[in-house]
Design a protein around this motif. Structure first.
Motif, PDB file in Angstrom:
ATOM      1  N   CYS A  27       0.850  -1.195   0.000  1.00  0.00           N
ATOM      2  CA  CYS A  27       0.000   0.000   0.000  1.00  0.00           C
ATOM      3  C   CYS A  27       0.884   1.243   0.000  1.00  0.00           C
ATOM      4  N   SER A  92      -4.113   3.591  11.486  1.00  0.00           N
ATOM      5  CA  SER A  92      -4.954   4.190  10.455  1.00  0.00           C
ATOM      6  C   SER A  92      -5.109   5.688  10.692  1.00  0.00           C
ATOM      7  N   ASN A  94      -5.901   9.525   7.920  1.00  0.00           N
ATOM      8  CA  ASN A  94      -5.986   9.974   6.536  1.00  0.00           C
ATOM      9  C   ASN A  94      -5.038  11.097   6.148  1.00  0.00           C
ATOM     10  N   GLY A 106      -2.607   3.209   3.616  1.00  0.00           N
ATOM     11  CA  GLY A 106      -3.814   3.417   2.823  1.00  0.00           C
ATOM     12  C   GLY A 106      -3.494   3.493   1.351  1.00  0.00           C
ATOM     13  N   ARG A 107      -4.410   4.093   0.617  1.00  0.00           N
ATOM     14  CA  ARG A 107      -4.221   4.332  -0.824  1.00  0.00           C
ATOM     15  C   ARG A 107      -4.164   5.839  -1.034  1.00  0.00           C
ATOM     16  N   MET A 115      -6.406   6.967   1.747  1.00  0.00           N
ATOM     17  CA  MET A 115      -7.799   6.579   1.942  1.00  0.00           C
ATOM     18  C   MET A 115      -7.876   5.071   2.217  1.00  0.00           C
ATOM     19  N   ASN A 116      -9.032   4.615   2.676  1.00  0.00           N
ATOM     20  CA  ASN A 116      -9.256   3.204   3.039  1.00  0.00           C
ATOM     21  C   ASN A 116      -8.201   2.741   4.044  1.00  0.00           C
ATOM     22  N   SER A 117      -7.845   3.620   4.944  1.00  0.00           N
ATOM     23  CA  SER A 117      -6.741   3.373   5.860  1.00  0.00           C
ATOM     24  C   SER A 117      -6.996   2.201   6.813  1.00  0.00           C
ATOM     25  N   ARG A 118      -8.206   2.068   7.315  1.00  0.00           N
ATOM     26  CA  ARG A 118      -8.475   0.957   8.241  1.00  0.00           C
ATOM     27  C   ARG A 118      -8.257  -0.385   7.559  1.00  0.00           C
ATOM     28  N   TYR A 119      -8.730  -0.503   6.325  1.00  0.00           N
ATOM     29  CA  TYR A 119      -8.557  -1.754   5.585  1.00  0.00           C
ATOM     30  C   TYR A 119      -7.070  -2.077   5.427  1.00  0.00           C
ATOM     31  N   TRP A 120      -6.287  -1.118   4.943  1.00  0.00           N
ATOM     32  CA  TRP A 120      -4.869  -1.374   4.668  1.00  0.00           C
ATOM     33  C   TRP A 120      -4.065  -1.564   5.944  1.00  0.00           C
TER      34      TRP A 120
END
Length: 144
Positions: A27, A92, A94, A106-107, A115-120
């Protein structure tokens, strides 16, 4: 397990990097401003040149432990023995306002943010946990 963070875009108020685990791109990352600090600079020089809460940690190699974060109330990767810094984690968030010297995963689909920090972040934590379960030492090397 070897984690590498390559800082690619060093801006005035933040740094965007790419995170690799054992050579595989995972990521992007977001950190505070890279002020050119290095682990080999020495504590006095690091403390003189950093701005608390606004400076990315020095480049170099650090061991990672997975420990409970009282602030976030969960297990998070902790970078050990970062000169001039305490409590540096991968977590996580942003924007650079969320970092305080830590590394956000994140992305990088928006300027100055991930973004999508929790997922990554959860993906990175899972990979680190699996390595620790295999009794592997986990390190991160940060490059300019």
């Amino acid at each position: 397990m070897k984690i590498e963070l390559h800082r690619k875009y060093r801006k005035k108020s933040y740094s965007i990097g790419i995170l690799y685990i054992d050579g595989v791109r995972i990521c992007e990352t977001l950190e505070d401003t890279d002020r050119g600090l290095s682990q080999s600079d020495g504590l006095e020089s690091i403390n003189k040149n950093k701005i608390k809460g606004e400076t990315a940690i020095p480049t170099g190699t650090y061991q990672i432990a997975l420990t409970f974060s009282p602030r976030f109330k969960k297990l998070l990767p902790l970078l050990l023995n970062v000169p001039g810094y305490e409590g540096v984690r991968i977590h996580s968030g942003n924007t650079a306002k969320d970092t305080e010297g830590c590394i956000l995963c994140g992305r990088n689909t928006q300027v100055g943010a991930v973004m999508n920090s929790r997922y990554w972040t959860n993906k990175v934590i899972t990979i680190i946990q699996q390595a620790i379960d295999r009794k592997e030492q986990v390190t991160i090397t940060i490059y300019h």
